[in-house]
Every structure is written in structure tokens, then in C-alpha cells.
Design a protein around this motif. Structure first.
Motif: not given
Length: 439
Positions: A14-19, A346-348, A353-355
Motif C-alpha cells: 500500500t506504500s513504500d516500505p522504505f518510507e 539490513v534490508l527486510h 521485493l518492493w524494489l
């Protein structure tokens, strides 16, 4: 129209998981469903609810396999398919030893047709439904790629690579021919079917100021199209740029002063950025593209995804085939994770997968259209078998939650993990590429 209902575990954002906190914006429905009709996704919900609402739909039950948006590769070179995994070079030597001799062959339309089809089939076999490719200076290479993609109904981005210096004579065009060829190809292909054109200077060392100015003028005339190039991949390259453009403030200025910086720009690599360059990318809303397997394979450096995303810079993920050493976006995600670890970030798995889906689609200014498992998006879908090999299965069987079961496939998965691929609402069967003589 025929409706298809795909059942399995569904992954949506639903949105950017980095933000935002990834746990708030990344959603796995362990008994989900995706309803497909007329090439589009028309429903994403609980599988049982969709089945009850659409009893006429043809059902494909994937059990506990993960249904994801198709992978989007935001930067690659289809003409380098034949030289992938070539030994022992860094950027400049790589170009001179491997890339330029191979790209010189693409004026042969039959050869270009064969490699284009092979590349797209390899991509599909690895779950990638969109490629963003550099072609060669030859217009034939552009036509070959777009026509092969049209046969497969794939959404793709590509453009004629332009170079008028520091390249073999067999790969040089001119400022005028670069402008004329690119303009003609743009008019022919951009918006034709699922094709989009990208104005494509390779990088500033292989274009004179006059050529960069001509391509900047073309972009000004067509501001809604994409422009793709390379930037700040290796330190010797940056030093070379400073020699060639002694009056430039930095590498980005060699594009900016000629009108080649903008919101629709795609800048590959961007590892060794100066602060002004980061500031300008953030100000204009340009996109950068992370190419992790390439950056490790040819020894370029460690991309600062955390720092760039913290500035709100749109970021895609890419194989950069053939400098990148794999067609697999799973392997590319794994390399991004490893680079993140080396940088202390550390990337989740949700971020990875979002990238590979939403992030790359956003970089291409195609958010909500591709790389998205949501209503209104094209039904480009990849289904992942989360137990594709013995070692992955034994790890997944010990998982304590859904993400714990997904992560082993990201880190160890390959084309065997690709259970099924759908392109524009149709299940596709890619041909297994047969041996070919690239010599």
C-alpha cells in the motif's frame, strides 16, 4: 471475457516500505486471490470471497505459492546477453574487451532478432515481465527488441544507444544521426502497444558535448518520454569524466548543462555521488537504479540505498545484464541485501521485493500499471514456489512466519523458484533457450 482466478498467498503493498514501517504497508494474505480479466487485475481479496463472487472464473490454485507482481528490471543491456559472466575486467576494460566487439554485431538484423528473443525468454523464465534495455547504435537492434517484446505482449522500455567518441568506428554515430535516429524510433515505438522509448546516451564519456546537446534538445521536445544513462559507476570513470569535461561541477553536470537532467531521467549505478548530485536528484525528482550484481561483479562499489531513499529519491532495481552476472531478480535482490549488510543497513524481504516490483515501476514512471498487484494494473504476475529446492524447503519448513518462509527464496532462489508467469493476463510458456553459437 474469460475471468481467471489465481489462488495462493498474495503479496501486496500500500506504500513504500522504505518510507513507512514495512509491517504497515506490506501485506501477505495466506489464503488470497487475484482476479484477472481482459489483461488486467480486477480484484485482489480473500480467495474464498472472490471465488464465491465469481463462480464463472477459471480457477488456478497455487496452494502456498506466493503470488507477486511480475518483476521489473529497470536497467539492462540485451545486446550483452552473449557475454554475461565474462572474466576479469572492470568498467572501461569491460567495454573495450567484451561489450564493444559484441555490440558491433547488432547491425545484422537476424542476429539481433535471435538475441532479443533469447533475452526476453530468459527474463520470463526468471519471473521478469518488464525489461528496460539499452540497445546498440543500430536502429535494427531497437526494432528487433521491440518486435520481440510485442510478440510476447511484454511491457518494455528501450532505446538506441548513442555514442560519437571513445568507441570503435563500428559503434559511432554522430550528433545529427543520434538525434535523427532517436527521433524516428521514438515516434515509431513510444506508446505502440506496451512499448515505451527511452532516449539513451550511453554515458558522457562516449558522447561529445554536441551529441549530448542534441539529445537534450530531443528530450526537451518530448519531455514525457524517459531518458536513460549511466553515472558514477566506478572511480576511474569519474576521473575520466573530469578530464573530458574540465569545466563541469561534477559528473551530473555533464548531463545537466545539456538538458539531460529531469524527472523522467533514469540514472544507472550512481554509487559514488557527490552531495550536490544527490541534492539535485532529490530536487528534480529523478530516479536512480541499483545494479548490485554488476557492482560487485566488476568491482564498482557499494550503492547507498538507505541514504538515497532517505532523501526521497525514487530507486529501481536491475540486473544490468551482462555486467550483472544473472538474469534473476531473485539473485539481484540477494545481492542488494548483501550490499546493504556491508553498508550496515539490513534490508527486510518486503523492501527487497518492493524494489523489484513497485520500486522499479516507480522509477519508470509506471507505478500502478506494472509491478503492482492491485486493481487496475496490468496482469503481469509471477508465482513463486517457496520450496523450490531441497535446501530452500528445509529452511522454509522451519519458518516461524510468512516473511521467514519467503526470505530463503530471495537469498537462494533461481529460475526453479518460478512456478508460473502471467503476462497481460495470459499464462506464458517461455521456450527453453537452446544452445547458440555467439562466436
Amino acid at each position: 471475457m474469460t475471468k481467471h482466478l489465481l489462488l495462493g498467498q498474495t503479496l501486496t503493498f500500500t506504500s513504500d516500505p522504505f518510507e513507512n514501517d514495512w509491517s504497515d504497508v506490506a501485506h501477505i494474505n495466506t489464503s488470497g486471490g487475484v482476479l484477472v480479466e481482459d489483461g488486467q487485475i480486477v480484484g485482489v481479496d480473500d480467495g474464498a470471497a472472490l471465488r464465491a463472487q465469481h463462480p464463472d472464473a477459471i480457477v488456478t490454485d497455487y496452494g502456498q505459492d506466493l503470488i507477486s507482481a511480475g518483476f521489473v528490471d529497470a536497467h539492462m543491456h540485451y545486446p550483452q546477453t552473449g557475454i554475461i559472466a565474462s572474466w576479469g575486467k572492470q568498467l572501461i576494460d569491460w567495454l573495450n574487451t567484451y561489450t564493444f566487439p559484441e555490440e558491433s554485431r547488432f547491425g545484422d538484423r537476424a542476429f539481433a532478432d535471435d538475441v532479443a528473443g533469447r533475452t526476453l525468454d530468459l527474463a520470463l523464465a526468471h519471473g521478469t515481465t518488464t525489461l528496460t534495455s539499452y540497445c546498440t547504435i543500430h536502429p535494427e537492434s531497437v526494432d528487433a527488441f521491440f518486435e520481440a517484446a510485442a510478440k510476447r505482449n511484454m511491457a518494455v522500455v528501450a532505446g538506441k544507444t548513442c555514442m560519437d567518441r571513445n568507441a570503435p568506428d563500428t559503434l559511432k554515430d554522430t550528433s545529427q544521426s543520434a538525434y535523427d535516429d532517436s527521433k524516428r524510433l521514438l515516434k515509431k515505438w513510444d506508446g505502440t502497444g506496451r512499448a515505451r522509448y527511452a532516449i539513451t546516451p550511453r554515458f558522457s564519456p562516449t558522447s561529445t558535448p554536441e551529441q549530448l546537446q542534441a539529445l537534450g534538445a530531443l528530450w526537451a521536445e518530448n519531455p514525457n518520454v524517459l531518458m536513460q544513462t549511466h553515472m558514477s559507476e566506478q572511480k576511474p570513470e569519474i576521473a575520466w569524466v573530469k578530464e573530458l569535461f574540465p569545466d563541469a561541477r561534477d559528473y551530473l553536470d555533464t548531463y545537466e548543462r545539456f538538458g539531460l537532467l529531469g524527472e523522467n531521467g533514469l540514472y544507472g549505478h550512481c554509487i559514488h555521488l557527490e552531495q550536490r548530485e544527490i541534492d539535485r536528484f532529490a530536487e528534480v525528482g529523478a530516479a536512480v537504479v541499483h545494479c548490485p550484481t554488476s557492482n560487485t561483479f566488476i568491482g564498482s562499489g557499494l550503492f547507498d540505498i538507505a541514504g538515497l531513499k532517505a532523501r526521497g529519491i525514487r530507486t529501481g532495481l536491475a540486473t544490468d545484464t551482462g555486467g550483472g552476472s544473472s538474469f534473476s531478480m531473485l539473485r539481484t535482490m540477494a545481492a542488494a541485501y548483501e550490499i546493504g549488510q556491508l553498508r550496515g543497513n539490513v534490508l527486510h524481504p518486503a523492501q527487497l521485493l518492493w524494489l523489484a516490483t513497485e520500486g522499479s515501476a516507480s522509477a519508470l514512471k509506471a507505478q500502478g500499471q506494472i509491478g503492482h498487484l492491485g486493481v487496475g494494473a496490468s496482469a503481469d504476475i509471477t508465482v513463486l514456489n517457496l520450496k523450490s529446492t531441497e535446501v530452500i524447503e528445509q529452511r522454509a519448513n522451519r519458518a516461524e512466519h510468512a516473511w521467514d518462509a519467503i526470505f530463503p527464496t530471495i537469498m537462494m532462489g533461481d529460475d526453479r523458484a518460478i512456478r508460473e508467469v502471467w503476462v497481460a493476463g495470459e499464462m506464458v510458456s517461455w521456450r527453453a533457450p537452446s544452445p547458440v553459437d555467439f562466436a
